[in-house]
Enzyme design. Structure first.
Site, short mmCIF file in Angstrom:
data_model
loop_
_atom_site.label_atom_id
_atom_site.label_comp_id
_atom_site.label_asym_id
_atom_site.label_seq_id
_atom_site.Cartn_x
_atom_site.Cartn_y
_atom_site.Cartn_z
N GLY A 239 1.05 -1.21 -0.47
CA GLY A 239 0.25 0.52 0.13
C GLY A 239 0.92 1.11 -0.27
N GLU A 273 4.32 -7.20 1.65
CA GLU A 273 4.08 -6.90 0.52
C GLU A 273 3.62 -6.10 -0.54
OE1 GLU A 273 0.95 -10.01 0.95
OE2 GLU A 273 -0.39 -8.32 1.29
N GLY A 275 4.08 -3.43 -3.63
CA GLY A 275 4.01 -3.72 -4.98
C GLY A 275 4.67 -2.67 -5.69
N ARG A 276 3.68 -1.50 -5.76
CA ARG A 276 3.82 -0.21 -5.96
C ARG A 276 5.61 0.13 -6.49
NH1 ARG A 276 -1.21 3.05 -8.14
NH2 ARG A 276 -1.24 1.89 -6.23
N CYS A 346 -11.15 3.69 -29.36
CA CYS A 346 -12.98 4.08 -29.54
C CYS A 346 -13.49 4.81 -28.71
CB CYS A 346 -13.36 3.54 -30.21
SG CYS A 346 -13.66 2.12 -29.55
N GLU A 347 -12.58 5.18 -27.67
CA GLU A 347 -13.65 5.46 -26.55
C GLU A 347 -12.97 7.20 -25.84
OE1 GLU A 347 -14.33 3.91 -23.37
OE2 GLU A 347 -14.33 1.72 -24.10
N TYR A 375 1.34 -2.29 -11.95
CA TYR A 375 -0.27 -1.70 -12.83
C TYR A 375 -0.63 -0.84 -14.00
CZ TYR A 375 -1.09 -2.50 -8.24
OH TYR A 375 -0.38 -2.99 -6.37
N1 LLP Z 1 -1.17 -6.97 -1.20
C1 LLP Z 1 -2.30 -7.47 -1.50
C2 LLP Z 1 -3.76 -8.15 -0.50
C3 LLP Z 1 -3.16 -6.24 -2.10
O1 LLP Z 1 -4.31 -6.24 -2.55
C4 LLP Z 1 -2.32 -5.30 -2.65
C5 LLP Z 1 -2.62 -4.75 -4.39
C6 LLP Z 1 -0.94 -5.23 -2.60
C7 LLP Z 1 -0.58 -6.12 -1.70
C8 LLP Z 1 -0.48 -4.23 -2.79
O2 LLP Z 1 -0.08 -3.12 -2.56
P1 LLP Z 1 0.54 -1.77 -3.42
O3 LLP Z 1 2.30 -1.72 -3.11
O4 LLP Z 1 0.82 -1.60 -4.76
O5 LLP Z 1 -0.14 -0.77 -3.23
N2 LLP Z 1 -4.24 -1.15 -9.74
C9 LLP Z 1 -4.24 0.05 -8.92
C10 LLP Z 1 -4.15 -0.82 -7.18
C11 LLP Z 1 -4.42 -1.57 -7.14
C12 LLP Z 1 -4.12 -2.28 -5.75
C13 LLP Z 1 -4.44 -4.12 -5.60
N3 LLP Z 1 -3.45 -4.54 -4.38
C14 LLP Z 1 -3.68 0.86 -8.56
O6 LLP Z 1 -2.69 0.95 -10.82
O7 LLP Z 1 -3.74 1.79 -8.37
#
Ligand code: LLP
Length: 416
Positions: A239, A273, A275-276, A346-347, A375
């Site tokens: 997050g 965990e 990601g971003r 086309c949007e 993402y």
């Molecule tokens: N753990 C769980 C259970 C999650 O559902 C997610 C992301 C993460 C970890 C990693 O979150 P991060 O560190 O990346 O914030 N598509 C959206 C973001 C969706 C996130 C979904 N879950 C965007 O492009 O902003």
């Protein structure tokens, strides 16, 4: 922050000219800096070194196997959310002891594969799911570790589609349900119910909601301890927000500084965990201007990338900085104009940026859409029967294709 920088007016990724990459691999093109990727992973690792957590990179942010392999080599585990990610995780060769599996709708088949391969933890999101995992483990004659995902009912300030820890979201169980599960855990004979999990949302730039959620969950852990129920694992989710425009997100260090004192209140081992944070600024989407179109009300730069390649602006109204790959064409003219940078789909919702200022943008110019590592490709699609693009990883002065561009044959391969 990242390794995309100008050298003499030309944009480089590490030591490779982005224009050269576009020439060599074509556009649209996702370009990743290996160094940025690793350095962000290490930032988290170092910031949290006092508690040495298990870091599981969240594959949904970017599941290209070359990207994940770089992180796995650094010691990362993987957070997965589907059978497909599980399949890729095995191919990547991560130890199954470092795989955590979340998601509200795991199928029986996905659960079975996870158990058979001894994944570390299922993050369980409901009682029926818990019962199913117990049943499948029993059928296989195996025992499975699980963590209960708790929805701490915290509303973090982020886009409403990516808040996940508020009471009205579909994720996790409320505290009362979690309590019932733990007090009753003997009944799940084939499970070791030994962890708790939270993930309150994504692109969260300040520590407060995390702190609040963690405090609530640690109170819960203590409550369970008073009942003689030890909780060995606390997965604090991902997050962490990054900079797209003028956000001032916490650094890994600041985040750790804010939450380590809270995490010290529990003996549970910590899993994190992100990601971003790890991959977001490590990637850019390179696109070419096809046409400049002027209408009475707007200037459009029509580029060859589209919402199917990067859906974040269309879906969340997300802002991605858009840089010219060659900035010296600026010097020709002093006239600054606003452009909507749009794709061929086309949007009207198909745009990468609105009202962006450029000087003398012309056909053939290359643009770099920044912060596209997370993402970006992972949410791309074949909408409008467009081919999904190539991905390239840069390491120093070398570049390497890590996904070839799709062909028209790929497009019909699965159709009957
Ligand atoms: N753990 C769980 C259970 C999650 O559902 C997610 C992301 C993460 C970890 C990693 O979150 P991060 O560190 O990346 O914030 N598509 C959206 C973001 C969706 C996130 C979904 N879950 C965007 O492009 O902003």
């Amino acid at each position: 922050m990242h390794d995309f920088n100008y050298k003499h007016n030309d944009l480089y990724c590490e030591s490779v000219s982005v224009e050269e990459l576009a020439k060599k691999y074509g556009t649209p093109l996702y370009v990743y800096s290996r160094n940025t990727l690793i350095s962000h992973y290490r930032k988290i690792k170092e910031a949290f070194s006092p508690i040495n957590p298990l870091i599981c990179f969240s594959m949904k942010a970017n599941s290209n196997m070359a990207i994940c392999k770089v992180l796995v080599k650094e010691g990362s585990g993987l957070d997965i959310v589907s059978g497909g990610e599980l399949y890729k995780a095995f191919k990547i060769g991560v130890s199954s002891r470092k795989i955590v599996y979340a998601g509200v709708g795991k199928t029986e088949k996905e659960i079975e594969i996870g158990i058979r391969h001894h994944i570390f933890l299922f993050n369980v999101e409901s009682i029926p799911e818990l019962e199913l995992i117990n049943k499948v483990a029993g059928r296989l004659g195996m025992r499975q570790k699980v963590a209960i995902r708790i929805n701490p009912d915290i509303k973090a300030r982020t886009h409403r589609y990516i808040i996940t820890g508020h009471g009205e979201n579909k994720f996790g169980v409320d505290f009362e349900t979690a309590r019932i599960i733990f007090l009753d855990k003997q009944k799940y004979k084939n499970l070791s119910v030994s962890g708790v999990h939270m993930h309150i949302g994504s692109q969260i730039v300040d520590a407060k909601p995390f702190i609040k959620a963690m405090e609530r969950i640690i109170d819960f852990i203590k409550d369970m301890e008073r009942h003689g129920l030890g909780i060995r694992w606390f997965n604090i989710g991902g997050g962490l927000g990054i900079i797209y425009s003028n956000e001032k997100p916490q650094t890994a260090k600041e985040y750790a500084k804010a939450i380590l004192p809270i995490l010290k209140n529990t003996k549970a081992n910590i899993i994190i965990e992100p990601g971003r944070f790890i991959v977001g600024n490590a990637g850019a989407l390179i696109t070419k201007v096809q046409y400049i179109k002027k209408t009475p009300s707007k200037n459009f730069a029509i580029v060859d990338a589209s919402m199917n390649d990067l859906i974040r602006p269309s879906l969340y109204g997300a802002y991605h900085e858009i840089l010219p790959v060659r900035s010296h064409f600026y010097s020709d003219s002093k006239e600054i104009k606003d452009f909507d940078v749009v794709g061929p789909i086309c949007e009207s919702g198909d745009f990468l940026g609105k009202n962006r200022k450029f000087i003398s943008l012309k056909e053939g110019d290359l643009l770099s859409v920044m912060g596209a590592g997370a993402y970006g490709f992972s949410m791309s699609s074949n909408y409008n029967s467009r081919l999904r693009v190539a991905e390239v990883m840069v390491e120093g002065s070398k570049s390497r294709l890590i996904r070839r561009r799709e062909t028209y044959e790929d497009l019909i391969r699965t159709e009957i």
